[in-house]
Scaffold this active site. Sequence first.
Site, PDB file in Angstrom:
ATOM      1  N   GLN A  72      -7.135  -0.961   6.025  1.00  0.00           N
ATOM      2  CA  GLN A  72      -7.737  -1.608   7.198  1.00  0.00           C
ATOM      3  C   GLN A  72      -9.201  -1.978   6.954  1.00  0.00           C
ATOM      4  O   GLN A  72      -9.832  -2.601   7.799  1.00  0.00           O
ATOM      5  CB  GLN A  72      -7.613  -0.708   8.435  1.00  0.00           C
ATOM      6  CG  GLN A  72      -6.184  -0.421   8.852  1.00  0.00           C
ATOM      7  CD  GLN A  72      -5.442  -1.657   9.363  1.00  0.00           C
ATOM      8  OE1 GLN A  72      -6.044  -2.670   9.712  1.00  0.00           O
ATOM      9  NE2 GLN A  72      -4.115  -1.577   9.412  1.00  0.00           N
ATOM     10  N   ALA A 126      -1.854  -6.629   0.939  1.00  0.00           N
ATOM     11  CA  ALA A 126      -2.139  -8.063   1.113  1.00  0.00           C
ATOM     12  C   ALA A 126      -1.952  -8.540   2.548  1.00  0.00           C
ATOM     13  O   ALA A 126      -2.693  -9.396   3.032  1.00  0.00           O
ATOM     14  CB  ALA A 126      -1.225  -8.868   0.186  1.00  0.00           C
ATOM     15  N   ALA A 141       0.828  -1.209   0.000  1.00  0.00           N
ATOM     16  CA  ALA A 141       0.000   0.000   0.000  1.00  0.00           C
ATOM     17  C   ALA A 141       0.863   1.260   0.000  1.00  0.00           C
ATOM     18  O   ALA A 141       0.446   2.301  -0.512  1.00  0.00           O
ATOM     19  CB  ALA A 141      -0.940  -0.002   1.190  1.00  0.00           C
ATOM     20  N   THR A 142       2.048   1.179   0.564  1.00  0.00           N
ATOM     21  CA  THR A 142       2.930   2.354   0.581  1.00  0.00           C
ATOM     22  C   THR A 142       3.247   2.774  -0.855  1.00  0.00           C
ATOM     23  O   THR A 142       3.156   3.962  -1.207  1.00  0.00           O
ATOM     24  CB  THR A 142       4.219   2.051   1.380  1.00  0.00           C
ATOM     25  OG1 THR A 142       3.840   1.778   2.731  1.00  0.00           O
ATOM     26  CG2 THR A 142       5.194   3.208   1.332  1.00  0.00           C
ATOM     27  N   CYS A 157       3.487   0.392  12.261  1.00  0.00           N
ATOM     28  CA  CYS A 157       4.407   0.560  11.142  1.00  0.00           C
ATOM     29  C   CYS A 157       5.643   1.344  11.583  1.00  0.00           C
ATOM     30  O   CYS A 157       6.702   1.209  11.021  1.00  0.00           O
ATOM     31  CB  CYS A 157       3.728   1.266   9.983  1.00  0.00           C
ATOM     32  SG  CYS A 157       2.626   0.156   9.109  1.00  0.00           S
ATOM     33  N   THR A 169       9.039  -6.513 -13.620  1.00  0.00           N
ATOM     34  CA  THR A 169       8.525  -7.885 -13.584  1.00  0.00           C
ATOM     35  C   THR A 169       7.682  -8.090 -12.337  1.00  0.00           C
ATOM     36  O   THR A 169       8.104  -7.744 -11.232  1.00  0.00           O
ATOM     37  CB  THR A 169       9.714  -8.881 -13.602  1.00  0.00           C
ATOM     38  OG1 THR A 169      10.484  -8.612 -14.776  1.00  0.00           O
ATOM     39  CG2 THR A 169       9.245 -10.327 -13.610  1.00  0.00           C
TER      40      THR A 169
END
Length: 395
Positions: free
Chosen positions: A185, A206, A73-74, A336, A244
């Site tokens: 969240q 994920a 997500a970052t 985090c 990739t």
Amino acid sequence: MNHADRLYLDHNASTPLTAAARRAMFEILAPGGNASSTHAEGRAMRKHVEAARAELAAHAGVAPKQVVFTSGATEAAALALSPVMRKASGELRCSRLFVSAMEHPCVLAGGRFAPEAVATIPVTPDGVVDLGALEDLLDAHDSEAGPALVAIMLANNETGVIQPVREASEIVRRHGALLMVDAVQGLGRLDIAPAELGADFVIVSAHKIGGPQGAGALVLGDAALAPVPMFRGGGQENFHRAGTENVAAIAGFGAAVAGLAQSGGRWDGISRIRDFIEAGIDTISRDTGMAAPVVFGSRVERLANTTCFAQPGILAETALISLDLAGIAVSSGSACSSGKVKASHVLEAMGVSQAIAGSALRISLGSDSTSENAGRFLTAWKDIVGRIARRVDAA
Ligand code: PLP
């Protein structure tokens, strides 16, 4: 203490990999092959990526081409928070970014906007984004210079407070601005469909739903509006993100999303366990003569699995270490940035005093957490609070 004896209550930080995600990843790690190659091995890899894309797209109610896989997500936030957007009709330049003051640091950082183009939207003492302030900020914004981009999360990672994203979207639309929603969240717990949220961009990760760390996605609300890419090179991810693909991680993500349908029902009972913990800590404070705990965001709608509270007189660091020694993993402030203990910017934005914020702990349950788990936490908590209360009495 061996691993099996530990009690993990930090699911907002990261969740254990589900068996299905692990299986999906293992299956892919050995054979090799590049998903962009045309031979059979490459095509097999491509199939895994596209299956995961279809899974997430179906969950988000969008077409597969609207899902852009990223390293988490970052990265998805950094990609979405772009002053330059690609539109079917050409380029769109956003002149300003408004982010709520409680956003995750990856959003607060402002993506690719210059720091002076970023402003924060205040938060109420209950931990809800202040919609009146958003309206004022957008009223004052000079849209001649270009539309504003607004970032508001779906649910806060520290307090669990669910944000009025739909209402925010109506304000954003009225002002011709764009909206990005950090749904990290919310995934698996709330509806993250861009159409439901009224969002142009939604970001997910994920490892908050039993998938692997290092995989996430940007979901586009409209295939014809996308941020300019950060990584240029190959045409992967529909030209939105060169490089990739991490096929194993993406496949693990897809398997975790597929598993949400099963775990979804289990969230129903989780709020009862959370409420049991909150009632329990209150009783413990009273029984030991300590001040009542402060539960953040308790008057508004929260995620069922999250409680963030402060026990006045007990530093979060002390509590965290004592609980860890008792085999229980919780978090203080945002996980985090955990490891270094500093007052949470979320609580600060809510106007919580430094003294109380310094005592804030977060418990985040998993879909398989049980009332026995809550009982074990409360037994350890009673012991810690009791010890500190006796020390205070003896002083
Ligand atoms: N947004 C929120 C609300 C989060 O809780 C997190 C992780 O804790 C992130 C973004 C960042 O996600 P990732 O770890 O995939 O970069």
